[in-house]
Scaffold this active site. Structure first.
Site, PDB file in Angstrom:
ATOM      1  N   THR A   1       0.903  -1.243  -0.019  1.00 44.80           N
ATOM      2  CA  THR A   1      -0.190  -0.214   0.152  1.00 44.80           C
ATOM      3  C   THR A   1       0.866   1.442   0.081  1.00 44.80           C
ATOM      4  O   THR A   1       1.744   1.300   0.720  1.00 44.80           O
ATOM      5  CB  THR A   1      -0.974  -0.043   1.302  1.00 44.80           C
ATOM      6  OG1 THR A   1      -1.593  -1.127   1.121  1.00 44.80           O
ATOM      7  CG2 THR A   1      -1.895   1.200   1.062  1.00 44.80           C
TER       8      THR A   1
ATOM      9  N   VAL B   1      -5.586  -8.346   1.611  1.00 45.88           N
ATOM     10  CA  VAL B   1      -5.628  -9.639   2.553  1.00 45.88           C
ATOM     11  C   VAL B   1      -5.724  -9.470   4.021  1.00 45.88           C
ATOM     12  O   VAL B   1      -5.346  -8.210   4.369  1.00 45.88           O
ATOM     13  CB  VAL B   1      -4.337 -10.209   2.409  1.00 45.88           C
ATOM     14  CG1 VAL B   1      -4.031 -11.044   1.031  1.00 45.88           C
ATOM     15  CG2 VAL B   1      -3.079  -9.458   2.826  1.00 45.88           C
TER      16      VAL B   1
ATOM     17  N   LYS C   1      -6.936   1.831  -2.626  1.00 47.65           N
ATOM     18  CA  LYS C   1      -6.601   1.064  -1.339  1.00 47.65           C
ATOM     19  C   LYS C   1      -6.595   1.956  -0.272  1.00 47.65           C
ATOM     20  O   LYS C   1      -7.119   1.632   1.025  1.00 47.65           O
ATOM     21  CB  LYS C   1      -5.307   0.380  -1.559  1.00 47.65           C
ATOM     22  CG  LYS C   1      -4.580  -0.164  -0.392  1.00 47.65           C
ATOM     23  CD  LYS C   1      -5.351  -1.632  -0.050  1.00 47.65           C
ATOM     24  CE  LYS C   1      -4.779  -2.092   1.302  1.00 47.65           C
ATOM     25  NZ  LYS C   1      -5.784  -3.246   1.798  1.00 47.65           N
TER      26      LYS C   1
ATOM     27  N   CYS D   1      -3.377  -2.286   8.845  1.00 50.07           N
ATOM     28  CA  CYS D   1      -3.692  -1.258   7.796  1.00 50.07           C
ATOM     29  C   CYS D   1      -4.626  -0.187   7.992  1.00 50.07           C
ATOM     30  O   CYS D   1      -4.414   0.908   7.551  1.00 50.07           O
ATOM     31  CB  CYS D   1      -4.404  -2.174   6.587  1.00 50.07           C
ATOM     32  SG  CYS D   1      -5.508  -3.283   6.842  1.00 50.07           S
TER      33      CYS D   1
ATOM     34  N   LYS E   1      -2.936   2.915   9.684  1.00 46.90           N
ATOM     35  CA  LYS E   1      -1.717   3.586   8.829  1.00 46.90           C
ATOM     36  C   LYS E   1      -2.280   4.091   7.352  1.00 46.90           C
ATOM     37  O   LYS E   1      -1.802   5.267   6.958  1.00 46.90           O
ATOM     38  CB  LYS E   1      -0.731   2.424   8.414  1.00 46.90           C
ATOM     39  CG  LYS E   1       0.159   2.642   7.296  1.00 46.90           C
ATOM     40  CD  LYS E   1       1.140   1.238   7.039  1.00 46.90           C
ATOM     41  CE  LYS E   1       0.427   0.294   6.368  1.00 46.90           C
ATOM     42  NZ  LYS E   1       0.668   0.234   4.789  1.00 46.90           N
TER      43      LYS E   1
HETATM   44  N1  SAJ Z   1     -13.114  -1.790  14.365  1.00 46.49           N
HETATM   45  C1  SAJ Z   1     -14.050  -1.195  15.194  1.00 46.49           C
HETATM   46  N2  SAJ Z   1     -15.317  -0.954  14.904  1.00 46.49           N
HETATM   47  C2  SAJ Z   1     -15.775  -1.448  13.588  1.00 46.49           C
HETATM   48  C3  SAJ Z   1     -14.610  -2.168  12.732  1.00 46.49           C
HETATM   49  C4  SAJ Z   1     -13.639  -2.400  13.241  1.00 46.49           C
HETATM   50  O1  SAJ Z   1     -13.714  -0.544  16.378  1.00 46.49           O
HETATM   51  O2  SAJ Z   1     -16.969  -1.127  13.226  1.00 46.49           O
HETATM   52  C5  SAJ Z   1     -11.658  -1.983  14.926  1.00 46.49           C
HETATM   53  C6  SAJ Z   1     -11.433  -3.359  14.976  1.00 46.49           C
HETATM   54  O3  SAJ Z   1     -11.585  -3.726  16.601  1.00 46.49           O
HETATM   55  C7  SAJ Z   1     -10.038  -3.308  14.898  1.00 46.49           C
HETATM   56  C8  SAJ Z   1      -9.694  -2.376  13.671  1.00 46.49           C
HETATM   57  O4  SAJ Z   1     -10.796  -1.275  13.691  1.00 46.49           O
HETATM   58  O5  SAJ Z   1      -9.019  -3.029  15.787  1.00 46.49           O
HETATM   59  C9  SAJ Z   1      -9.585  -2.788  12.352  1.00 46.49           C
HETATM   60  O6  SAJ Z   1     -10.711  -3.774  12.209  1.00 46.49           O
HETATM   61  P1  SAJ Z   1     -11.068  -4.324  10.594  1.00 46.49           P
HETATM   62  O7  SAJ Z   1     -12.541  -4.887  10.908  1.00 46.49           O
HETATM   63  O8  SAJ Z   1     -11.102  -3.237   9.656  1.00 46.49           O
HETATM   64  O9  SAJ Z   1      -9.896  -5.233  10.442  1.00 46.49           O
HETATM   65  P2  SAJ Z   1      -8.384  -5.407   9.600  1.00 46.49           P
HETATM   66  O10 SAJ Z   1      -7.881  -4.326  10.364  1.00 46.49           O
HETATM   67  O11 SAJ Z   1      -8.337  -6.683   9.288  1.00 46.49           O
HETATM   68  O12 SAJ Z   1      -9.174  -4.677   8.023  1.00 46.49           O
HETATM   69  C10 SAJ Z   1      -9.092  -5.516   7.181  1.00 46.49           C
HETATM   70  C11 SAJ Z   1      -9.013  -4.497   5.897  1.00 46.49           C
HETATM   71  N3  SAJ Z   1      -8.854  -5.596   4.829  1.00 46.49           N
HETATM   72  C12 SAJ Z   1      -7.763  -5.322   4.018  1.00 46.49           C
HETATM   73  O13 SAJ Z   1      -6.998  -4.525   3.722  1.00 46.49           O
HETATM   74  C13 SAJ Z   1      -7.854  -6.141   2.765  1.00 46.49           C
HETATM   75  C14 SAJ Z   1      -9.973  -3.597   5.719  1.00 46.49           C
HETATM   76  O14 SAJ Z   1      -9.696  -3.074   4.355  1.00 46.49           O
HETATM   77  C15 SAJ Z   1     -11.275  -4.474   5.685  1.00 46.49           C
HETATM   78  O15 SAJ Z   1     -12.428  -3.373   5.569  1.00 46.49           O
HETATM   79  C16 SAJ Z   1     -11.492  -4.925   6.782  1.00 46.49           C
HETATM   80  O16 SAJ Z   1     -10.585  -5.795   7.140  1.00 46.49           O
HETATM   81  C17 SAJ Z   1     -12.959  -5.855   7.058  1.00 46.49           C
HETATM   82  O17 SAJ Z   1     -13.960  -5.200   6.282  1.00 46.49           O
HETATM   83  O18 SAJ Z   1     -12.890  -6.894   7.687  1.00 46.49           O
END
Ligand code: SAJ
Length: 443
Positions: A138, A173, A224, A278, A281
């Protein structure tokens, strides 16, 4: 004449030789996927110890990634994937993918491209004429046509669009689903020119079942960083709405449910904060592309708002402890250290910031997490004689805690819920003082 005259045929016959620079969470699964698809893949890794581990068919990083161990063992064994530290091997391939870290500085949030620059300069020095270079990391919008192109052309060996082709295919991912996401999530194939974008679609079709959209490289960069900034801003809105609900004595879950009945609304979940590799950042990478004289307002503000949540939870702990006669430092048990429920991934964990905030407030902090080995102590023993318990991560295991059985061992019965795990009224009926994010103190 086209730089891709027989590209499609070489993809179809799997005679195209591929290199992956960087064998971490993104690079290793991607390299294995191309090898499984029948290509000969060379993985380039700086660390000889990681190369040795990989060449034993062992995944060199933590985390349960379904199918990756078996796939790596298979492609190493059958010789379709070879890892090396020898950058000269880049001169023997037709496609060079780059998946190295692109963090931002903790101080000013500017992109730190040390790894990316080293990888691209190595490519500039070794890549053969006609190679296709694709950055999967990214990067801030404008980086590919700016710095990356300059690093490739600086030595004078290469000219992008003539001796080299250059594109950006951002990875999508998620930890715990690396191979599945690689196969099932759509991707943007951003090329420095249309021919390159189309060739990228042909290449990625060998491993991606979902949509592959040809676009410009800057559109791919904006997609992205934009998609993750969008998520961060929406989480920040949920967090700010929760804090208003708390102050107003309303229930965030009820308000969120009612708002989301309105067409086109989708309020996300408030919580302890935003962790992972991600979301914290990528918004800063997007912001880095804003004009110097017109910086973004909303994206940085959302980052600050989300980063304030651990401190807000710490203030709820102090509020819950108020008025209690406590001998010495208040003892607080934090439940959950991973950044995401039912995960062992601790990168940028909000719990870490929460623990630091509690220590700064004079508390003695203990941590439990069923998925993180160093925090897998027996919960009841860890809870013994504590004054407050904070639920920082919604691990499934925390939804079945017997709070009645736990109560007698506590020095004081304060519970702070940062992830909507408990029923506040049920806990109050057990004699707990409850402070729940988004659900007012008196509720
Ligand atoms: N979080 C909240 N409230 C929410 C959603 C997430 O507090 O409603 C917090 C989570 O607890 C965590 C952080 O945000 O600490 C990130 O959570 P995430 O669900 O976004 O999971 P990630 O970090 O694995 O993000 C990934 C990303 N996917 C990729 O980069 C391919 C993101 O773009 C996706 O949107 C996300 O997964 C997803 O949708 O699951």
């Amino acid at each position: 004449m086209s730089r891709f005259v027989d590209f499609e045929a070489r993809v179809a016959t799997r005679s195209l030789r591929i290199a992956m620079v960087g064998l971490g969470y993104v690079g290793l699964p991607a390299a294995c996927a191309f090898a499984r698809a029948g290509f000969r893949v060379t993985g380039l890794e700086l660390r000889a110890d990681r190369v040795a581990t990989i060449m034993r068919g062992v995944v060199p990083f933590e985390g349960d990634e379904p199918g990756l161990d078996a796939l790596l063992a298979e492609v190493v064994k059958n010789g379709t994937f070879v890892a090396t530290t020898d950058a000269a091997k880049l001169g023997e391939v037709d496609v060079i993918l780059v998946a190295v870290e692109t963090p931002v500085e903790a101080t000013d949030h500017r992109p730190r491209y040390v790894a990316l620059e080293a990888a691209v300069r190595s490519i500039a020095a070794h890549a053969a004429t006609g190679a296709l270079v694709i950055i999967e990391s990214t990067i801030a919008p404008g980086t590919l046509r700016g710095r990356v192109r300059a690093w490739l052309e600086e030595r004078g060996r290469h000219r992008v669009g003539e001796t080299l082709s250059l594109g950006h295919c951002p990875e999508r991912v998620m930890p715990g689903k690396l191979l599945q996401n690689l196969r099932t999530m759509s991707r943007v194939c951003g090329g420095e020119d249309v021919e390159t974008a189309n060739a990228m679609v042909t290449l990625y079709r060998a491993v991606v079942e979902a949509d592959l959209d040809a676009a410009s490289s800057v559109a791919a960069e904006l997609t992205k960083t934009g998609e993750n900034a969008f998520r961060d801003v929406n989480i920040a809105f949920a967090n700010e709405l929760a804090r208003i609900c708390e102050a107003a004595g309303a229930d965030f879950l009820e308000v969120r449910r009612l708002i989301n009945k309105s067409p086109g609304r989708n309020v996300l979940m408030a919580g302890t904060g935003v962790g992972g590799h991600c979301i914290p950042k990528d918004p800063w990478l997007l912001a880095a592309a804003a004009p110097i004289d017109a910086p973004l307002e909303l994206v940085p503000a959302a980052r600050r708002s989300n980063d304030a949540m651990p401190r807000h939870l710490a203030s709820l702990v102090l509020d819950g402890l108020r008025g209690l006669a406590i001998d010495g430092a208040p003892r607080v048990l934090v439940l959950g250290h991973a950044y995401l429920e039912d995960s062992d991934d601790e990168r940028n964990s909000p719990s870490e910031a929460l623990a630091a905030a509690l220590v700064a407030l004079g508390c003695e902090v203990r941590v439990h997490d069923p998925h993180v080995p160093r925090f897998q102590g027996e919960l009841r023993a860890l809870a013994n004689d504590v004054d407050a318990i904070v639920i920082a991560v919604a691990h499934r295991a925390y939804r079945s805690i017997d709070w009645s059985a736990l109560a007698p061992g506590l020095r004081h019965r304060v519970i702070v819920d940062g992830r909507f795990v408990i029923d506040p009224d049920a806990l109050r009926s057990l004699g707990y003082t409850v402070r729940a994010l988004g659900r007012g103190p008196h509720r």
